[in-house]
Design an enzyme around this catalytic site. Structure first.
Site, PDB file in Angstrom:
ATOM      1  N   ASP A 193       2.983  -0.313  -4.023  1.00  0.00           N
ATOM      2  CA  ASP A 193       3.340   1.098  -4.157  1.00  0.00           C
ATOM      3  C   ASP A 193       2.991   1.925  -2.925  1.00  0.00           C
ATOM      4  O   ASP A 193       3.189   3.138  -2.921  1.00  0.00           O
ATOM      5  CB  ASP A 193       2.685   1.712  -5.401  1.00  0.00           C
ATOM      6  CG  ASP A 193       1.164   1.677  -5.349  1.00  0.00           C
ATOM      7  OD1 ASP A 193       0.621   1.262  -4.324  1.00  0.00           O
ATOM      8  OD2 ASP A 193       0.535   2.057  -6.353  1.00  0.00           O
ATOM      9  N   TYR A 250      -0.531   1.347   7.129  1.00  0.00           N
ATOM     10  CA  TYR A 250      -1.461   0.241   7.330  1.00  0.00           C
ATOM     11  C   TYR A 250      -1.336  -0.384   8.711  1.00  0.00           C
ATOM     12  O   TYR A 250      -2.217  -1.139   9.130  1.00  0.00           O
ATOM     13  CB  TYR A 250      -1.251  -0.840   6.260  1.00  0.00           C
ATOM     14  CG  TYR A 250      -1.957  -0.547   4.961  1.00  0.00           C
ATOM     15  CD1 TYR A 250      -3.152  -1.188   4.631  1.00  0.00           C
ATOM     16  CD2 TYR A 250      -1.439   0.369   4.059  1.00  0.00           C
ATOM     17  CE1 TYR A 250      -3.803  -0.921   3.444  1.00  0.00           C
ATOM     18  CE2 TYR A 250      -2.076   0.649   2.860  1.00  0.00           C
ATOM     19  CZ  TYR A 250      -3.261   0.005   2.558  1.00  0.00           C
ATOM     20  OH  TYR A 250      -3.905   0.282   1.390  1.00  0.00           O
TER      21      TYR A 250
END
Length: 447
Positions: A172, A270
């Protein structure tokens, strides 16, 4: 249209995310009707705290739904249509170790990236494969929707070791970033966006973002992200309804530096761990990592509230809320159950979707989802910069799975050495040796 009612088992019933999933399922009963919900966990005491509260919530809001909490696999996995899995082998105590051991060597400690992700992956593989095996034994027609991290390593393990299983791996994080894009653009819902995206889990780029009329939204996003990353206008003004934790505030702001490497695309947050690892080490507190924050805040708040509900016998004034991001799992289950042909971002075998990339790699790309599962959409060729980064990271993921399957110390050392977060092979070996000791109760024996 009468929709068939579904039977669900939540694998990881003792997770702090389980109450949010229950609340989310209840909010969507008109779109995804349910006849039965089961919890399954191997920690009976932890699961009971969540289950006792969930039982009260269900009795008050949807008494027609049957509810069961169990540690017995046969009881849990018999007569189910969907397995929604979000297990954490070793719980947050092991996540803390995953994060702190690398930091001893000035390497970033993170639960899905670098050595921490490798460590977590080595624990998760067996747990996820075990759930698949239970599902196929007791409900062979069911689908497993897997949220369990680290999704990239788990996805590669299921591709290699359970190639015919009905599992879809999802994450998600892109959904959360798209919620922020919508705020930046002044729109209402991420469902208004039509996107193109490619990459690996926690390692990807949006290449095209348009509204439903086909208008290109990237120019406005580029202007904002180049200055502020993914921090929203309200956050920048100090008028946001919820305060972002400092660690996440840094992550969303750092996106402007990641974006600068390829300003034609929008990056996954990330990527900061791989492209600026030294910056993340400099900011990290080796004595108090993200795992500590979670245990002190979200974990404590969720269990305190569940225990409060159980003690007073009602959830009428609860502050437990639907997990906004978890609505993604309802869209996915609906697409399979009712053949809705939803377009979704999923982790699937490449098989030519990215033309100039390893066909066996598990890539994260848009797919059309129906009753037969996902149909990946071709993303074409990708640039050399992203291709080079992805090839290195895919090698890490494949080596981890091979190391787990073969019990190979050598391959796990190679995997950690290949990670962009690790400076050299000597440091990789030192970290690995520490992780082996810490994971003696969880990893297979390596030789």
């Amino acid at each position: 249209m009468n929709l068939k009612k579904q039977s669900i088992v939540i694998a990881g019933g003792g997770s702090t995310f389980t109450p949010g999933i229950i609340m989310m399922l209840l909010e969507n009963l008109d779109r995804f009707p349910i006849r039965q919900i089961k919890f399954y966990d191997n920690d009976a005491e932890r699961q009971k705290q969540i289950a006792d509260a969930a039982e009260i919530i269900l009795k008050e809001r949807a008494p027609e739904i049957e509810f069961l909490s169990t540690t017995d696999p046969e009881e849990a996995f018999t007569d189910v249509d969907f397995v929604m899995a979000h297990i954490r082998v070793g719980k947050y105590a092991m996540r803390e170790i995953d994060e702190k051991i690398p930091l001893k060597y000035d390497v970033i400690g993170q639960e899905t990236c670098g050595p921490g992700g490798v460590s977590y992956g080595m624990r998760s593989i067996g747990g996820v494969l075990g759930i698949i095996d239970y599902m196929e034994k007791y409900s062979p027609d069911a689908w497993m929707l897997n949220y369990s991290n680290p999704a990239a390593i788990v996805a590669e393990a299921t591709r290699k070791l359970r190639p015919n299983s009905k599992i879809i791996n999802i994450c998600d994080m892109p959904v959360g970033i798209e919620h922020r894009m919508v705020e930046i653009l002044g729109m209402k819902s991420r469902k208004e966006l039509s996107i193109r995206y490619y990459g690996l889990n926690h390692f990807g780029w949006w290449t095209d973002i348009r509204d439903q009329d086909g208008n290109d939204l990237l120019p406005k996003l580029r202007e904002h992200v180049s200055k502020h990353g993914y921090l929203t206008p309200k956050e920048l003004e100090g008028t946001a309804n919820e305060t972002v934790e400092k660690s996440w505030e840094h992550t969303f702001g750092k996106a402007k530096e990641v974006f600068a490497l390829d300003p034609l695309t929008m990056p996954n947050t990330y990527l900061k761990y791989y492209l600026f690892p030294q910056d993340e080490v400099a900011l990290a507190d080796p004595n108090h990592t993200r795992a500590n924050e979670v245990m002190e805040h979200r974990e404590k708040l969720v269990f305190d509230e569940c225990n409060r509900i159980s003690q007073i016998g009602t959830a009428k004034n609860t502050d437990l809320a639907a997990d906004e991001h978890a609505s993604y799992i309802v869209d996915l289950a609906r697409a399979i159950a009712y053949n809705t042909k939803e377009r979704m971002l999923l982790i699937v075998p490449n098989n030519g979707a990215i033309v100039n990339f390893d066909p066996t790699a598990m890539v994260e790309i848009p797919c059309i989802v129906g009753s037969q599962g996902p149909e990946p959409l071709v993303q074409g060729e990708i640039p050399r910069f992203q291709k080079g980064l992805m090839e290195q990271q895919v090698a890490v993921e494949k080596l981890v799975v091979e190391a787990w399957d073969e019990g190979s110390y050598q391959k796990l050392w190679q995997a950690i050495t290949l990670s962009r977060t690790v400076p050299n092979a000597r440091v990789a070996k030192e970290i690995l040796d520490d992780l082996i000791v810490a994971n003696k109760d969880f990893w297979p024996t390596l030789s």
